[in-house]
Design a protein around this motif. Structure first.
Motif, PDB file in Angstrom:
ATOM      1  N   GLN A 113       0.833  -1.200   0.000  1.00 17.44           N
ATOM      2  CA  GLN A 113       0.000   0.000   0.000  1.00 17.44           C
ATOM      3  C   GLN A 113       0.871   1.255   0.000  1.00 17.44           C
ATOM      4  OE1 GLN A 113      -2.628  -0.312   3.349  1.00 17.44           O
ATOM      5  NE2 GLN A 113      -3.627  -2.166   2.578  1.00 17.44           N
ATOM      6  N   LEU A 114       1.883   1.258   0.857  1.00 13.77           N
ATOM      7  CA  LEU A 114       2.794   2.394   0.941  1.00 13.77           C
ATOM      8  C   LEU A 114       3.448   2.681  -0.400  1.00 13.77           C
ATOM      9  CD1 LEU A 114       4.626   4.440   2.556  1.00 13.77           C
ATOM     10  CD2 LEU A 114       6.185   2.529   2.879  1.00 13.77           C
ATOM     11  N   MET A 115       3.977   1.629  -1.023  1.00 13.35           N
ATOM     12  CA  MET A 115       4.695   1.803  -2.286  1.00 13.35           C
ATOM     13  C   MET A 115       3.777   2.304  -3.397  1.00 13.35           C
ATOM     14  SD  MET A 115       7.093  -1.619  -2.097  1.00 13.35           S
ATOM     15  CE  MET A 115       8.167  -1.224  -3.489  1.00 13.35           C
ATOM     16  N   MET A 116       2.564   1.764  -3.463  1.00 16.97           N
ATOM     17  CA  MET A 116       1.655   2.174  -4.531  1.00 16.97           C
ATOM     18  C   MET A 116       1.074   3.562  -4.284  1.00 16.97           C
ATOM     19  SD  MET A 116       2.042   0.034  -6.822  1.00 16.97           S
ATOM     20  CE  MET A 116       1.019   1.074  -7.872  1.00 16.97           C
ATOM     21  N   ILE A 117       0.833   3.915  -3.025  1.00 15.17           N
ATOM     22  CA  ILE A 117       0.390   5.275  -2.723  1.00 15.17           C
ATOM     23  C   ILE A 117       1.453   6.266  -3.182  1.00 15.17           C
ATOM     24  CG2 ILE A 117      -0.047   6.933  -0.862  1.00 15.17           C
ATOM     25  CD1 ILE A 117      -1.424   4.631   0.661  1.00 15.17           C
ATOM     26  N   GLU A 118       2.718   5.947  -2.871  1.00 15.38           N
ATOM     27  CA  GLU A 118       3.828   6.804  -3.325  1.00 15.38           C
ATOM     28  C   GLU A 118       3.828   6.940  -4.836  1.00 15.38           C
ATOM     29  OE1 GLU A 118       7.614   6.706  -0.330  1.00 15.38           O
ATOM     30  OE2 GLU A 118       7.305   4.945  -1.564  1.00 15.38           O
ATOM     31  N   LYS A 119       3.702   5.819  -5.515  1.00 17.32           N
ATOM     32  CA  LYS A 119       3.811   5.831  -6.977  1.00 17.32           C
ATOM     33  C   LYS A 119       2.681   6.610  -7.646  1.00 17.32           C
ATOM     34  CE  LYS A 119       6.542   1.602  -7.564  1.00 17.32           C
ATOM     35  NZ  LYS A 119       7.709   2.306  -8.158  1.00 17.32           N
ATOM     36  N   VAL A 120       1.436   6.378  -7.204  1.00 14.46           N
ATOM     37  CA  VAL A 120       0.331   7.066  -7.872  1.00 14.46           C
ATOM     38  C   VAL A 120       0.324   8.560  -7.542  1.00 14.46           C
ATOM     39  CG1 VAL A 120      -1.103   4.990  -8.011  1.00 14.46           C
ATOM     40  CG2 VAL A 120      -1.359   6.527  -6.045  1.00 14.46           C
ATOM     41  N   LEU A 121       0.765   8.913  -6.340  1.00 14.61           N
ATOM     42  CA  LEU A 121       0.807  10.336  -5.987  1.00 14.61           C
ATOM     43  C   LEU A 121       1.978  11.036  -6.675  1.00 14.61           C
ATOM     44  CD1 LEU A 121      -0.122  10.312  -2.182  1.00 14.61           C
ATOM     45  CD2 LEU A 121      -1.582  10.904  -4.126  1.00 14.61           C
ATOM     46  N   GLU A 122       3.131  10.352  -6.748  1.00 16.85           N
ATOM     47  CA  GLU A 122       4.297  10.937  -7.434  1.00 16.85           C
ATOM     48  C   GLU A 122       4.026  11.138  -8.909  1.00 16.85           C
ATOM     49  OE1 GLU A 122       8.372   9.751  -5.103  1.00 16.85           O
ATOM     50  OE2 GLU A 122       7.397   8.161  -6.242  1.00 16.85           O
ATOM     51  N   ASP A 123       3.143  10.329  -9.488  1.00 20.11           N
ATOM     52  CA  ASP A 123       2.810  10.470 -10.904  1.00 20.11           C
ATOM     53  C   ASP A 123       2.005  11.741 -11.161  1.00 20.11           C
ATOM     54  OD1 ASP A 123       2.743   9.235 -13.627  1.00 20.11           O
ATOM     55  OD2 ASP A 123       0.577   9.286 -13.268  1.00 20.11           O
ATOM     56  N   LYS A 124       1.324  12.242 -10.123  1.00 17.81           N
ATOM     57  CA  LYS A 124       0.457  13.414 -10.291  1.00 17.81           C
ATOM     58  C   LYS A 124       0.995  14.670  -9.602  1.00 17.81           C
ATOM     59  CE  LYS A 124      -4.417  14.776  -9.855  1.00 17.81           C
ATOM     60  NZ  LYS A 124      -4.563  15.128 -11.286  1.00 17.81           N
ATOM     61  N   TYR A 125       1.722  14.483  -8.499  1.00 15.44           N
ATOM     62  CA  TYR A 125       2.188  15.631  -7.707  1.00 15.44           C
ATOM     63  C   TYR A 125       3.706  15.586  -7.543  1.00 15.44           C
ATOM     64  CZ  TYR A 125      -2.767  15.495  -6.568  1.00 15.44           C
ATOM     65  OH  TYR A 125      -4.135  15.448  -6.654  1.00 15.44           O
ATOM     66  N   THR A 126       4.289  16.743  -7.289  1.00 23.13           N
ATOM     67  CA  THR A 126       5.735  16.847  -7.135  1.00 23.13           C
ATOM     68  C   THR A 126       6.085  17.365  -5.746  1.00 23.13           C
ATOM     69  OG1 THR A 126       6.034  17.314  -9.497  1.00 23.13           O
ATOM     70  CG2 THR A 126       7.846  17.900  -8.028  1.00 23.13           C
ATOM     71  N   VAL A 127       7.014  16.669  -5.087  1.00 22.44           N
ATOM     72  CA  VAL A 127       7.557  17.123  -3.808  1.00 22.44           C
ATOM     73  C   VAL A 127       9.069  17.222  -3.967  1.00 22.44           C
ATOM     74  CG1 VAL A 127       7.960  16.523  -1.384  1.00 22.44           C
ATOM     75  CG2 VAL A 127       5.712  16.147  -2.404  1.00 22.44           C
ATOM     76  N   SER A 128       9.620  18.393  -3.738  1.00 23.81           N
ATOM     77  CA  SER A 128      11.052  18.613  -3.930  1.00 23.81           C
ATOM     78  C   SER A 128      11.845  18.198  -2.695  1.00 23.81           C
ATOM     79  CB  SER A 128      11.319  20.093  -4.220  1.00 23.81           C
ATOM     80  OG  SER A 128      11.026  20.884  -3.073  1.00 23.81           O
ATOM     81  N   LYS A 129      13.131  18.001  -2.890  1.00 28.45           N
ATOM     82  CA  LYS A 129      14.019  17.694  -1.764  1.00 28.45           C
ATOM     83  C   LYS A 129      14.023  18.846  -0.757  1.00 28.45           C
ATOM     84  CE  LYS A 129      17.206  14.581  -4.173  1.00 28.45           C
ATOM     85  NZ  LYS A 129      18.611  14.341  -4.595  1.00 28.45           N
ATOM     86  N   LYS A 130      13.899  20.065  -1.259  1.00 26.75           N
ATOM     87  CA  LYS A 130      13.857  21.237  -0.391  1.00 26.75           C
ATOM     88  C   LYS A 130      12.634  21.186   0.526  1.00 26.75           C
ATOM     89  CE  LYS A 130      13.872  26.313  -0.559  1.00 26.75           C
ATOM     90  NZ  LYS A 130      13.895  27.500  -1.450  1.00 26.75           N
ATOM     91  N   GLU A 131      11.502  20.779  -0.024  1.00 25.01           N
ATOM     92  CA  GLU A 131      10.283  20.678   0.781  1.00 25.01           C
ATOM     93  C   GLU A 131      10.415  19.593   1.839  1.00 25.01           C
ATOM     94  OE1 GLU A 131       6.463  21.728  -1.898  1.00 25.01           O
ATOM     95  OE2 GLU A 131       7.795  20.250  -2.809  1.00 25.01           O
ATOM     96  N   VAL A 132      11.015  18.460   1.469  1.00 29.50           N
ATOM     97  CA  VAL A 132      11.215  17.367   2.417  1.00 29.50           C
ATOM     98  C   VAL A 132      12.146  17.816   3.542  1.00 29.50           C
ATOM     99  CG1 VAL A 132      12.136  15.035   2.749  1.00 29.50           C
ATOM    100  CG2 VAL A 132      10.771  15.557   0.722  1.00 29.50           C
TER     101      VAL A 132
END
Length: 298
Positions: free
Chosen positions: A55-74
């Protein structure tokens, strides 16, 4: 009353499995009493946390396909959470260890939360006027006291007593408030800004005049009767134009989370993305791991 640090709910084993490669005979541990192969480790982790990891891996994948989070934000979110943990008197490294996490897994968790956050705020609109109102609040810190009770009837009873004798505020707080920490001090909360209390409390206190006692204010904690003790100015270095977009995003996050306290809408968004991704699970042991998102038992 004050906001607390984001609680960690992902077990280290989930993140460990998410980072594990495909099964194989390569030895990941050797010893005099026996070896552990990658295949054995995969099977063990799959048995203990397989569904959650998938679940964790697929949530990451589908969200990363639509949204962007930068290293700066992290990094900014990491620093914010670290500061909050240390402000609570905890050593950060010890805290991570107690959660079974390393710096890397903690940052990954921050990234996942930011991805979910961006999914939640997608479509939420904040006006320039609301952003400006918040910006003006950042120029002022307030000092307040409150009496917190569980129901409206109890709050109205105390409100009536205070109208008869406002000087009883401290004694009534000590006797009635369910916020035991402040009750001991006659309801005193000290100085705070617009980001430190729940939204309903903040909205009420920033509209009050010094010395004023509020009508009952409802929040997720119960009913508050607030007394504004004092105000003081705070220097704000950046202009509204410099801060506007950041303020709008932060307000959108607050609004989205208030409108979706149980993350029901967020799960619906993720479910929609997962269905569109046409996910095929080839491991029979994990075939139902995403059923709660896709609505299908494979």
């Amino acid at each position: 009353m004050k906001k607390t640090v984001l609680s960690l709910t992902l077990a280290a084993s989930v993140l460990a499995l998410a980072a594990c490669g495909n099964s194989g005979d390569e030895k990941v541990v050797t010893s005099k009493v026996g070896d552990i192969t990658q295949d054995e480790l995969y099977k063990e982790l799959k048995a203990t946390a397989g569904d959650s990891a998938l679940q964790l891996m697929m949530i990451e994948k589908v969200l990363e396909d639509k949204y962007t989070v930068s290293k700066k934000e992290v990094s900014a979110k990491y620093d914010e959470q670290k500061a909050q943990i240390e402000a609570q008197g905890q050593d950060f490294a010890t805290y991570l260890s107690s959660q079974g996490m390393s710096d890397d897994t903690f940052k990954r968790y921050m990234k996942l939360n930011l991805l979910q956050e961006k999914a939640q705020v997608d479509g939420v609109k904040i006006s320039d006027a609301d952003a400006k109102k918040y910006y003006e609040r950042t120029k002022t810190e307030v000092k307040a006291s409150h009496i917190l009770v569980a129901d409206e009837a109890a709050a109205k009873k105390i409100e009536k007593q205070l109208k008869e004798d406002p000087k009883k505020f401290a004694s009534l707080a000590k006797k009635n408030s369910t916020d035991t920490a402040s009750a001991e001090k006659g309801g005193e909360l000290g100085w705070f800004g617009p980001d430190d209390m729940v939204q309903e409390f903040t909205d009420a206190v920033y509209e009050m005049k010094k010395g004023e006692i509020s009508a009952p204010v409802k929040s997720s904690y119960g009913y508050h009767i607030i007394k504004l003790e004092d105000t003081r100015s705070k220097e704000v270095k950046k202009s509204f134009e410099d801060e506007k977009e950041s303020i709008k995003y932060d307000l959108a996050v607050k609004k989205a989370k208030a409108d979706d306290p149980n993350s029901t809408k967020l799960q619906a968004k993720i479910s929609k993305l997962m269905k569109a991704a046409d996910i095929k699970i080839k491991d029979d042991d994990l075939k139902d791991a995403l059923a709660s998102f896709t609505g299908e038992d494979k």
